[in-house]
Design a protein around this motif. Structure first.
Motif, PDB file in Angstrom:
ATOM      1  N   ALA A 186      -2.964  -2.555 -11.267  1.00 51.94           N
ATOM      2  CA  ALA A 186      -2.054  -3.653 -11.608  1.00 51.94           C
ATOM      3  C   ALA A 186      -2.186  -4.836 -10.652  1.00 51.94           C
ATOM      4  O   ALA A 186      -1.489  -5.836 -10.819  1.00 51.94           O
ATOM      5  CB  ALA A 186      -0.619  -3.153 -11.618  1.00 51.94           C
ATOM      6  N   GLY A 187      -3.051  -4.716  -9.646  1.00 48.38           N
ATOM      7  CA  GLY A 187      -3.286  -5.823  -8.729  1.00 48.38           C
ATOM      8  C   GLY A 187      -2.577  -5.728  -7.404  1.00 48.38           C
ATOM      9  O   GLY A 187      -2.622  -6.669  -6.596  1.00 48.38           O
ATOM     10  N   VAL A 188      -1.926  -4.596  -7.133  1.00 43.54           N
ATOM     11  CA  VAL A 188      -1.296  -4.409  -5.824  1.00 43.54           C
ATOM     12  C   VAL A 188      -2.371  -4.373  -4.749  1.00 43.54           C
ATOM     13  O   VAL A 188      -3.382  -3.682  -4.881  1.00 43.54           O
ATOM     14  CB  VAL A 188      -0.465  -3.102  -5.812  1.00 43.54           C
ATOM     15  N   LYS A 189      -2.165  -5.131  -3.684  1.00 49.81           N
ATOM     16  CA  LYS A 189      -3.155  -5.219  -2.600  1.00 49.81           C
ATOM     17  C   LYS A 189      -2.805  -4.329  -1.399  1.00 49.81           C
ATOM     18  O   LYS A 189      -3.656  -4.109  -0.540  1.00 49.81           O
ATOM     19  CB  LYS A 189      -3.247  -6.664  -2.107  1.00 49.81           C
ATOM     20  N   GLU A 190      -1.554  -3.856  -1.350  1.00 52.83           N
ATOM     21  CA  GLU A 190      -1.121  -3.087  -0.180  1.00 52.83           C
ATOM     22  C   GLU A 190      -0.139  -2.004  -0.610  1.00 52.83           C
ATOM     23  O   GLU A 190       0.857  -2.280  -1.286  1.00 52.83           O
ATOM     24  CB  GLU A 190      -0.445  -4.015   0.838  1.00 52.83           C
ATOM     25  N   LEU A 191      -0.432  -0.758  -0.238  1.00 54.40           N
ATOM     26  CA  LEU A 191       0.458   0.369  -0.472  1.00 54.40           C
ATOM     27  C   LEU A 191       1.166   0.716   0.825  1.00 54.40           C
ATOM     28  O   LEU A 191       0.521   0.916   1.856  1.00 54.40           O
ATOM     29  CB  LEU A 191      -0.322   1.588  -0.958  1.00 54.40           C
ATOM     30  N   LEU A 192       2.487   0.806   0.767  1.00 54.37           N
ATOM     31  CA  LEU A 192       3.276   1.216   1.922  1.00 54.37           C
ATOM     32  C   LEU A 192       3.773   2.625   1.655  1.00 54.37           C
ATOM     33  O   LEU A 192       4.663   2.846   0.824  1.00 54.37           O
ATOM     34  CB  LEU A 192       4.435   0.247   2.154  1.00 54.37           C
ATOM     35  N   VAL A 193       3.167   3.601   2.316  1.00 54.45           N
ATOM     36  CA  VAL A 193       3.457   5.014   2.078  1.00 54.45           C
ATOM     37  C   VAL A 193       4.736   5.376   2.815  1.00 54.45           C
ATOM     38  O   VAL A 193       4.826   5.219   4.038  1.00 54.45           O
ATOM     39  CB  VAL A 193       2.285   5.895   2.547  1.00 54.45           C
ATOM     40  N   ILE A 194       5.731   5.876   2.056  1.00 54.04           N
ATOM     41  CA  ILE A 194       7.033   6.151   2.660  1.00 54.04           C
ATOM     42  C   ILE A 194       7.561   7.517   2.235  1.00 54.04           C
ATOM     43  O   ILE A 194       7.159   8.084   1.226  1.00 54.04           O
ATOM     44  CB  ILE A 194       8.077   5.080   2.287  1.00 54.04           C
ATOM     45  N   SER A 195       8.482   8.022   3.039  1.00 55.22           N
ATOM     46  CA  SER A 195       9.265   9.227   2.768  1.00 55.22           C
ATOM     47  C   SER A 195      10.238   9.326   3.933  1.00 55.22           C
ATOM     48  O   SER A 195      10.280   8.436   4.782  1.00 55.22           O
ATOM     49  CB  SER A 195       8.362  10.468   2.699  1.00 55.22           C
ATOM     50  N   GLN A 196      10.998  10.392   4.005  1.00 54.15           N
ATOM     51  CA  GLN A 196      11.828  10.590   5.213  1.00 54.15           C
ATOM     52  C   GLN A 196      10.971  11.090   6.378  1.00 54.15           C
ATOM     53  O   GLN A 196      11.278  10.828   7.533  1.00 54.15           O
ATOM     54  CB  GLN A 196      12.951  11.599   4.930  1.00 54.15           C
TER      55      GLN A 196
END
Length: 444
Positions: A186-196
């Motif tokens: 979809a064109g996202v350039k950056e993934l911010l991996v999150i969880s607790q």
């Protein structure tokens, strides 16, 4: 955050999202459900058929903000559904606002939709075409949060997250990778991996394997980070607890596969305070590990958060924290004054409370101390060329972030260019000056 497509028949929902990035992902999932059933997302409470408020209930200040948002929605609309962390303990909400339509806890997507259906049924057939394959995102198009698990199996004495969100529940690795692929497409350039607790990923499911692109991948922190790197976009790791196996991921950073950035909430440096917090109490070993990480990946930036004024914290404990910061020189640091949280074990430790005025003094001393460290570290960037992702653009003037900065919590890079810049572009900038938090540079 919202869209507003006019229709004579589509019911309208106004949405308020409060709290951390994990809560934002919950909001995105609810909004995606709503849009898939033909609901519109309204920009204002008045005129909407229902208001949904996704609350935060971690600190008293966050609860106050949530109650204020609910009150505003009740005053401007009157039909309000409450969800999120504060909804896990609904009594305070009901006492203040007995006429809310429904209250659900965090991650209760189906319960929210049931409450919406009861208040205003969807319009005929679902308009599935209104929903893009990656779902509806409340972040800008060029970056997105990727939540890999729910809950937490740690029992820090100041925290009630396990009470609100339950124990650790990791998502299957293939599900995570499918979502990441949709976002990249979809064109996202950056993934911010999150969880607790991102580095605990897969522990609860015994590192279960899945088949992805004709090969087996384990639900494990390193394996997931390595697989995410194959999408060719920035991958940023947040909420990492410094378990021994975190060392393995540093090599991925050194190889340029994931961003050289670790978000690790150390919380303190004094062994006495860390024991009271029920956190690892060996900060001297942590300092050695940080030095080792930087040997492997000299480009590494570490962000962390700390609490000052925790019950029992002495002046000696606080000085130890400042000395530790001087030793390890973290690139990005946040600090909070301790707030008692209803239901937290820290309330029953029997330790003397730090007076509010002393908490305030320590917070200011901490921030001034770290400001000096940050200013020196950022000066090292001056004269260098670095990649910058653009978050805001106005012709030849833009604001973005380096690979060492996460959105909303870290610093910015202020840019000028001979040519217009666009949001989402990744440009190469020459850094010309710096202060304690931000950089300034030119492109082209």
């Amino acid at each position: 955050m919202t869209t507003d497509t006019r229709s004579d028949i589509a019911p309208k929902i106004s949405f308020v999202s409060l709290g951390c990035p994990k809560a934002l992902v919950d909001s995105e999932r609810i909004v995606t459900h709503l849009r898939s059933e033909g609901y519109e997302i309204a920009r204002r409470h008045d005129g909407a058929d229902v208001v949904i408020v996704n609350t935060c209930g971690f600190l008293d200040s966050a609860k106050a903000e949530s109650l204020d948002a609910i009150g505003k929605a009740m005053a401007e609309n009157g039909k309000v559904i409450v969800t999120g962390c504060m909804g896990a303990e609904p009594e305070q909400i009901r006492d203040a606002f007995p006429d809310v339509l429904a209250i659900t806890g965090p991650q209760a997507y189906e319960s929210v939709m049931t409450a919406v259906h009861a208040a205003i049924p969807p319009a005929h057939d679902p308009f599935v075409d209104l929903v893009p394959p990656q779902g509806v995102k409340l972040t800008p198009r060029h970056y997105a949060y990727l939540k890999i698990s729910e809950g937490c199996h740690n029992r820090c004495s100041f925290c009630i997250i396990p009470k609100l969100r339950g124990d650790l529940v990791s998502r299957p690795v293939v599900d995570v990778l499918k979502e990441a692929e949709k976002l990249a497409n979809a064109g996202v350039k950056e993934l911010l991996v999150i969880s607790q607790d991102t580095s605990a990923y897969g522990v609860d499911i015994k590192y279960q394997t899945g088949i992805w692109k004709d090969r087996e991948i384990r639900a494990r922190f390193y394996d997931l980070a390595d697989a995410l790197s194959e999408f060719g976009i920035w991958v940023r790791l947040h909420y990492v607890y410094p378990y021994p196996h975190v060392d393995e991921v540093i090599s991925l950073m050194a190889d340029g596969k994931v961003l050289p950035y670790l978000d690790i909430p150390f919380q303190h440096a004094s062994p006495n305070v860390l024991r009271a917090m029920r956190r690892p109490a060996h900060q001297e070993k942590t300092a050695e590990r940080i030095a080792k990480w930087r040997d492997i990946c000299p480009d590494l930036a570490i962000r962390s958060t700390f609490i000052v004024g925790f019950p029992g914290e002495t002046e000696e404990d606080f000085e130890m924290l400042l000395d530790w910061l001087s030793e390890v020189k973290l690139e990005r640091v946040g600090c909070f004054k301790y707030e008692p949280v209803k239901g937290a074990a820290a309330n029953d430790l029997g330790l003397p409370l730090v007076p509010p005025e002393e908490q305030e003094r320590r917070w200011h001393r901490f921030m001034a101390h770290q400001q000096g460290i940050s200013a020196k570290l950022l000066q090292r960037r001056v004269g260098k060329r670095i990649p910058v992702i653009i978050d805001e653009a106005n012709g030849t003037v833009a604001k973005g972030r380096s690979k060492w900065d996460a959105p909303e919590i870290d610093g910015s890079v202020h840019l000028t260019s001979r040519r217009p810049m666009r949001v989402g572009d990744i440009v190469t900038a020459k850094i010309e000056r710096a202060d304690a938090y931000d950089l300034w540079g030119t492109v082209g």
